[in-house]
Design a protein around this motif. Sequence first.
Motif, PDB file in Angstrom:
ATOM      1  N   VAL A  60       0.827  -1.210   0.000  1.00  0.00           N
ATOM      2  CA  VAL A  60       0.000   0.000   0.000  1.00  0.00           C
ATOM      3  C   VAL A  60       0.863   1.262   0.000  1.00  0.00           C
ATOM      4  N   LEU A  61       1.996   1.208   0.650  1.00  0.00           N
ATOM      5  CA  LEU A  61       2.891   2.372   0.621  1.00  0.00           C
ATOM      6  C   LEU A  61       3.467   2.567  -0.777  1.00  0.00           C
ATOM      7  N   ASP A  62       3.877   1.470  -1.415  1.00  0.00           N
ATOM      8  CA  ASP A  62       4.422   1.579  -2.770  1.00  0.00           C
ATOM      9  C   ASP A  62       3.368   2.063  -3.760  1.00  0.00           C
ATOM     10  N   ALA A  63       2.117   1.656  -3.567  1.00  0.00           N
ATOM     11  CA  ALA A  63       1.043   2.058  -4.484  1.00  0.00           C
ATOM     12  C   ALA A  63       0.807   3.558  -4.463  1.00  0.00           C
ATOM     13  N   THR A  64       1.076   4.186  -3.332  1.00  0.00           N
ATOM     14  CA  THR A  64       0.846   5.626  -3.195  1.00  0.00           C
ATOM     15  C   THR A  64       2.132   6.443  -3.276  1.00  0.00           C
ATOM     16  N   GLY A  65       3.264   5.768  -3.179  1.00  0.00           N
ATOM     17  CA  GLY A  65       4.533   6.496  -3.159  1.00  0.00           C
ATOM     18  C   GLY A  65       4.845   7.118  -1.814  1.00  0.00           C
ATOM     19  N   LEU A  66       4.075   6.759  -0.792  1.00  0.00           N
ATOM     20  CA  LEU A  66       4.296   7.332   0.533  1.00  0.00           C
ATOM     21  C   LEU A  66       5.341   6.532   1.299  1.00  0.00           C
ATOM     22  N   ARG A  67       5.977   7.202   2.235  1.00  0.00           N
ATOM     23  CA  ARG A  67       6.862   6.555   3.190  1.00  0.00           C
ATOM     24  C   ARG A  67       6.167   6.546   4.558  1.00  0.00           C
ATOM     25  N   THR A  68       6.677   5.732   5.440  1.00  0.00           N
ATOM     26  CA  THR A  68       6.088   5.662   6.777  1.00  0.00           C
ATOM     27  C   THR A  68       6.052   7.040   7.432  1.00  0.00           C
ATOM     28  N   SER A  69       7.074   7.839   7.201  1.00  0.00           N
ATOM     29  CA  SER A  69       7.141   9.169   7.810  1.00  0.00           C
ATOM     30  C   SER A  69       6.092  10.123   7.254  1.00  0.00           C
ATOM     31  N   ASP A  70       5.471   9.764   6.113  1.00  0.00           N
ATOM     32  CA  ASP A  70       4.433  10.616   5.510  1.00  0.00           C
ATOM     33  C   ASP A  70       3.050  10.334   6.088  1.00  0.00           C
ATOM     34  N   ILE A  71       2.908   9.253   6.818  1.00  0.00           N
ATOM     35  CA  ILE A  71       1.600   8.843   7.331  1.00  0.00           C
ATOM     36  C   ILE A  71       1.289   9.603   8.618  1.00  0.00           C
ATOM     37  N   GLY A  72       0.103  10.228   8.657  1.00  0.00           N
ATOM     38  CA  GLY A  72      -0.245  11.032   9.820  1.00  0.00           C
ATOM     39  C   GLY A  72      -0.762  10.232  11.000  1.00  0.00           C
ATOM     40  N   PHE A  73      -1.348   9.059  10.738  1.00  0.00           N
ATOM     41  CA  PHE A  73      -1.942   8.266  11.812  1.00  0.00           C
ATOM     42  C   PHE A  73      -1.945   6.805  11.390  1.00  0.00           C
ATOM     43  N   THR A  74      -1.679   5.914  12.328  1.00  0.00           N
ATOM     44  CA  THR A  74      -1.672   4.471  12.066  1.00  0.00           C
ATOM     45  C   THR A  74      -2.596   3.790  13.058  1.00  0.00           C
ATOM     46  N   CYS A  75      -3.451   2.898  12.550  1.00  0.00           N
ATOM     47  CA  CYS A  75      -4.381   2.193  13.435  1.00  0.00           C
ATOM     48  C   CYS A  75      -4.501   0.747  12.968  1.00  0.00           C
ATOM     49  N   SER A  76      -4.527  -0.169  13.926  1.00  0.00           N
ATOM     50  CA  SER A  76      -4.570  -1.588  13.597  1.00  0.00           C
ATOM     51  C   SER A  76      -5.717  -2.280  14.308  1.00  0.00           C
ATOM     52  N   GLY A  77      -6.108  -3.437  13.758  1.00  0.00           N
ATOM     53  CA  GLY A  77      -7.130  -4.268  14.368  1.00  0.00           C
ATOM     54  C   GLY A  77      -6.644  -5.697  14.464  1.00  0.00           C
ATOM     55  N   SER A  78      -6.787  -6.313  15.629  1.00  0.00           N
ATOM     56  CA  SER A  78      -6.377  -7.704  15.832  1.00  0.00           C
ATOM     57  C   SER A  78      -6.976  -8.195  17.144  1.00  0.00           C
ATOM     58  N   SER A  79      -6.656  -9.438  17.512  1.00  0.00           N
ATOM     59  CA  SER A  79      -7.182  -9.994  18.757  1.00  0.00           C
ATOM     60  C   SER A  79      -6.113 -10.792  19.482  1.00  0.00           C
ATOM     61  N   ASP A  80      -5.904 -10.453  20.733  1.00  0.00           N
ATOM     62  CA  ASP A  80      -4.959 -11.207  21.550  1.00  0.00           C
ATOM     63  C   ASP A  80      -5.418 -12.652  21.771  1.00  0.00           C
ATOM     64  N   TYR A  81      -6.729 -12.893  21.709  1.00  0.00           N
ATOM     65  CA  TYR A  81      -7.232 -14.250  21.908  1.00  0.00           C
ATOM     66  C   TYR A  81      -6.745 -15.183  20.813  1.00  0.00           C
ATOM     67  N   LEU A  82      -6.668 -14.675  19.579  1.00  0.00           N
ATOM     68  CA  LEU A  82      -6.156 -15.495  18.488  1.00  0.00           C
ATOM     69  C   LEU A  82      -4.658 -15.735  18.646  1.00  0.00           C
ATOM     70  N   ALA A  83      -3.934 -14.689  19.029  1.00  0.00           N
ATOM     71  CA  ALA A  83      -2.485 -14.806  19.158  1.00  0.00           C
ATOM     72  C   ALA A  83      -2.091 -15.625  20.380  1.00  0.00           C
ATOM     73  N   GLY A  84      -2.958 -15.635  21.393  1.00  0.00           N
ATOM     74  CA  GLY A  84      -2.663 -16.406  22.593  1.00  0.00           C
ATOM     75  C   GLY A  84      -1.695 -15.715  23.530  1.00  0.00           C
ATOM     76  N   ARG A  85      -1.552 -14.397  23.392  1.00  0.00           N
ATOM     77  CA  ARG A  85      -0.666 -13.658  24.306  1.00  0.00           C
ATOM     78  C   ARG A  85      -1.156 -12.216  24.389  1.00  0.00           C
ATOM     79  N   ALA A  86      -0.892 -11.598  25.518  1.00  0.00           N
ATOM     80  CA  ALA A  86      -1.346 -10.226  25.745  1.00  0.00           C
ATOM     81  C   ALA A  86      -0.505  -9.235  24.947  1.00  0.00           C
ATOM     82  N   PHE A  87      -1.147  -8.161  24.516  1.00  0.00           N
ATOM     83  CA  PHE A  87      -0.497  -7.061  23.805  1.00  0.00           C
ATOM     84  C   PHE A  87       0.288  -7.552  22.589  1.00  0.00           C
ATOM     85  N   SER A  88      -0.303  -8.532  21.879  1.00  0.00           N
ATOM     86  CA  SER A  88       0.386  -9.070  20.710  1.00  0.00           C
ATOM     87  C   SER A  88       0.518  -8.032  19.608  1.00  0.00           C
ATOM     88  N   PHE A  89      -0.404  -7.033  19.591  1.00  0.00           N
ATOM     89  CA  PHE A  89      -0.351  -6.037  18.521  1.00  0.00           C
ATOM     90  C   PHE A  89       0.925  -5.200  18.574  1.00  0.00           C
TER      91      PHE A  89
END
Length: 350
Positions: free
Chosen positions: A34-63
């Motif tokens: 997705v970064l290559d598709a837009t030509g953006l670098r990580t430093s160009d991104i204003g906000f980052t948000c993720s979705g996941s579940s610790d129950y699937l990973a089997g450990r706390a704060f896996s994200f």
Amino acid sequence: MRDVAIVAFAQTDHLRRTDELSEVEMLMPVLHQVLDATGLRTSDIGFTCSGSSDYLAGRAFSFTMALDGVGAHPPISESHVEMDGAWALYEAWVKIQTGEADTALVYAYGKSSPGQVRDVLTRQLDPYYTAPLWPDSVALAALQAQALIDAGDTDEAALAAVATRSREAASDNPHAQLSGSVPAGDYLVQPLRTGDCPPIGDGAAAVILAAGDTARALCERPAWIRGIDHRIEAHGLGVRELTESPSTRLAAERAGVFERPVDTAELHAPFSSQEVVLRKALGLGDEVSVNPSGGALAANPLMAAGLIRLGEAAARIHRGESDRALAHATSGPCLQQNLVAVLEGESTHA
């Protein structure tokens, strides 16, 4: 309200097992895409948000481990939801609306293969009255399916037709886990057969959001988010009418779905019977292309499948195959929580 669009989307090839990959290794390729598709670098991104579940990973704060795929430098503005990535996209959309960011990176991932998904998902249930009975996700979906059959809304042949259409549509999706002719199979929990149920697998997805002219500069045909809303049903299954989804309909009303017809609908319906409920709630007729990607019956990476519905709808707009699309995501048993978004192409931008 600021104009916000999905300008890039990427997903993994969804597989039954990825024992050789960590979550970070699974996630990094889609972040780069997705970064290559837009030509953006990580430093160009204003906000980052993720979705996941610790129950699937089997450990706390896996994200926090997954953040290694984003990079430790420079420091970023970051958040996480213990939900499907569609809700992470909603948080990022709100962040851009506040004016604190013009771009956002949203990603989600899930590895279902290491554990017993049907057992893990019981942890979503009421801990006092329902969870101790251990009704798993398939049993609860079968309860909903039987209610639909008893109400005359569908039958087993119609459910099989939903599964067949979805898997045939997935033949054109190189990322799908299942595609082509798939037998109905044996009953898992009557009336649901294996063909009516989603595959268990691993996968990840990512999108980039951008506002206004930034979106136009990053994408030839942005998929503008014209409306987005999410609602929740009562937690107790016994107080809900399982053949209806009032939360989906309310979210659709607030998102503006019924203002003009849509040509495409990507519905997060992990079970064939749930598509019946959603079609009714959203008023979708045969003229609407429903789940041209194959939907969750073709690939259902937990915590990413809802975000993929938004991404697939946006990708069709990017390619000029859709002008006005509906995207839906769900979480919880029997369509408990529902998010609905309306995406439009630049040609319909007012």
